[in-house]
Enzyme design. Structure first.
Site, short mmCIF file in Angstrom:
data_model
loop_
_atom_site.label_atom_id
_atom_site.label_comp_id
_atom_site.label_asym_id
_atom_site.label_seq_id
_atom_site.Cartn_x
_atom_site.Cartn_y
_atom_site.Cartn_z
CG ASP A 358 -5.01 4.51 3.50
OD1 ASP A 358 -4.20 3.85 2.83
OD2 ASP A 358 -6.19 4.16 3.70
CE1 TYR A 494 -8.85 0.16 -0.24
CE2 TYR A 494 -10.14 -0.15 1.76
CZ TYR A 494 -8.94 0.14 1.14
OH TYR A 494 -7.83 0.41 1.89
CG HIS A 552 0.31 2.57 4.61
ND1 HIS A 552 0.10 3.26 3.43
CD2 HIS A 552 -0.90 2.49 5.23
CE1 HIS A 552 -1.19 3.58 3.36
NE2 HIS A 552 -1.81 3.12 4.42
#
Length: 585
Positions: A358, A494, A552
């Site tokens: 990730d 982010y 994921h």
């Protein structure tokens, strides 16, 4: 006048030979016309191969390829077929040596209260000899307060802005600084700013001048020993370490095993504990009476093949902003160019294999691009690599992908934090689930339309059922860590889209040349396998692994399959070369 800071150049001062001497030696060794390499390297002035590589706009491998082409274009048939700039260059560099008297002088000055730094024109070393570069820089970082490389600052000597950058890093005024360099042109801006300067032609003469300017009897100090990483361990626990990466910010990691270093970097919203099946083979989780580390982490790990048992020293990081690696209260994403120092990832280690998942995958790809000398090999789970595209704004590009809508919901500070921190246990049970039929939620709106529906978890069950991959003591530890640090640090990853994009544009034309592995997961709803197509264009030595029945959370969902893929790849890597002799310093 009070002097309290000493800046040293690297090539030609702390380490020899100088670049000019190196070029002349390569010309003699290959019987090239006199000054051919220098003419090719410096042709173009401010846009010469030398200027570009020193600003970090190209890498060493790109520089050597340019020199090869330029030499053949100029000398033509006069060059033998066996001629290789790269081979001659790397051979000469490997025979270089540290200027021990000057390095000892720097240590002595620091012991007498001086700040010391290295200010060097240097390239991004992605060549075969990059371990040598990594080891040399590691030695310097142990003994100097700052090491400033031109290729990291986007500037080069003698540009005055680079000297201002060094002053800012050292929090010093020009009149407090002594600067040593072997190139007269590099000393002129320093003198113009008010620094004292020493032109290094002879070590003994330079030491005498340094002693006169500083008032310190330099040169008699002994080199320090390796600084041990702080750890807290007992025989029944994993070993926890903590290292300061800058004032007020510490990095927490778990370490186990002996051998070549493999560094594991997790993603969002995870923990070093997401690698529990890769770190070590031990007995299964104990639900009561389990010995715990001083920080409260359960210490006994699942009985599966693991990297430490296979002969590797495994370091699982808790990424910055998470748990015990939390940033200072109130820290916001930095202005301007993002700061990415190699010490942020694995301090005190010259070179390692990096494995990321990730966001951790994005970190390890960028380490391979910007700090290739520190990376023996690189692997990513789920996260593909694509070079930054200067023609398409990153925000515009991501806004076209419906599955990335949640990332735009994360942008406003405080909004997502309030939602995710309201019930940390529920948040984690909802987000961290496998792709198996048995682990599916009765209702799950997914990651599309998050802003429209008013929250990431809106539409999910109020009473979240247990997750098959994060439950019991593991869930308890996750909740404990996120309760401690909150979600602001993790969400800030982010909030740097454009800054990270602009930074990545500096490497848009580079390739990742070390061995690499891309592991895709067939059921990942966001990082789909199709996104990883065509990576060989930028990563020529790429191997691939694929786990079809996996979502994921790859390292937790399919640990046995993943461990098998990782170990098969690791065992095929070229053997690590012997540590360079300068490690004895």
């Amino acid at each position: 006048m009070s002097r309290r800071v000493v800046l040293f150049d690297l090539g030609g001062v702390l380490f020899g030979p100088s670049l000019q001497h190196l070029l002349r030696s390569c010309e003699r060794e290959a019987a090239l016309p006199r000054n051919l390499l220098q003419e090719v390297m410096f042709e173009g002035g401010d846009d010469s191969p030398y200027a570009r590589v020193m600003r970090g706009h190209s890498s060493l491998s790109q520089l050597l390829a340019e020199l090869e082409r330029g030499c053949r274009a100029r000398a033509g048939a006069a060059l033998p077929d066996t001629f290789s700039v790269a081979r001659a260059f790397e051979g000469m560099v490997a025979e270089g040596s540290v200027n021990v008297p000057l390095l000892r002088a720097a240590v002595e000055l620091r012991a007498n209260g001086f700040k010391t730094g290295v200010l060097t024109n240097n390239w991004v070393d992605d060549g075969a000899g990059r371990l040598f570069t990594a080891t040399l820089l590691g030695v310097l970082r142990r003994h100097f307060d700052v090491v400033i490389e031109s290729c990291r600052a986007g500037l080069r000597k003698p540009e005055p802005a680079l000297y201002s950058h060094a002053l800012q890093a050292l929090r010093a005024q020009p009149h407090e600084v002594i600067f040593l360099d072997d190139v007269g042109e590099n000393l002129k801006p320093a003198r113009a700013m008010g620094m004292a300067t020493v032109l290094v032609r002879d070590t003994e003469a330079a030491l005498r001048e340094l002693q006169e300017l500083s008032g310190v009897q330099a040169g008699a100090g002994l080199l320090g020993q390796k600084e041990p990483l702080p750890t807290a361990c007992d025989p029944d626990s994993v070993s926890h370490g903590y290292v300061a990466i800058r004032p007020g910010v510490q990095l927490h990691f778990v370490e186990m095993g002996h051998g070549p270093v493999v560094c594991l970097c997790h993603g969002f919203p995870e923990s070093w504990l997401s690698w529990r099946y890769q770190v070590r083979r031990r007995s299964g989780w104990a639900t009561r009476g389990t010995p715990r580390s001083p920080r409260g982490a359960p210490s006994r790990l699942a009985q599966l093949p693991a990297l430490a048992d296979a002969g590797f020293r495994v370091i699982a990081l808790e990424m910055k902003g998470y748990g015990d690696s939390a940033a200072p209260p109130g820290e916001r994403p930095p202005r301007g160019r993002p700061r990415r120092e190699p010490g942020d990832v694995f301090p005190g280690i010259a070179q390692a294999v990096l494995v990321g998942h990730d966001w951790g995958g994005a970190v390890v790809w960028n380490m391979a691009l910007f700090y290739p000398e520190r990376v023996r090999a690189v692997a990513s789970l789920n996260t593909p690599y694509r070079p930054a595209d200067p023609d398409v704004d990153i925000v515009e590009r991501m806004s076209r992908v419906p599955a990335f809508d949640y990332q735009f919901y994360f942008q406003e500070p405080g909004v997502a934090e309030a939602e995710l921190e309201r019930d940390v246990g529920r948040t984690l049970r909802l987000l961290i689930r496998s792709a198996s039929k048995e682990d599916r939620l009765p209702s799950s709106p997914g990651f599309h339309g998050v802003r429209e529906r008013g929250g990431l978890l809106v539409g999910f069950p109020a009473d979240a059922p247990a997750s098959r991959i994060l439950a019991g003591p593991a869930l308890h530890y996750y909740v404990q860590q996120f309760t401690k640090s909150g979600f602001r640090g993790p969400l800030n990853w982010y909030r740097n889209m454009r800054r990270n994009w602009r930074w990545a544009l500096l490497a848009k034309d580079r390739k990742i040349l070390m061995p690499a592995l891309m592991v895709t997961a067939g059921k990942d709803p966001v990082l789909r396998p199709a996104m990883a197509q065509g990576m060989e264009e930028w990563i020529p030595h790429l191997s691939r692994g694929h786990i079809e029945e996996c979502g994921h959370w790859t390292q937790m969902e399919r640990p046995a399959e993943l461990n098998r893929i990782l170990l098969e790849w690791l065992e095929k890597l070229p053997a690590s070369p012997a540590p360079p002799k300068l490690c004895r310093l």
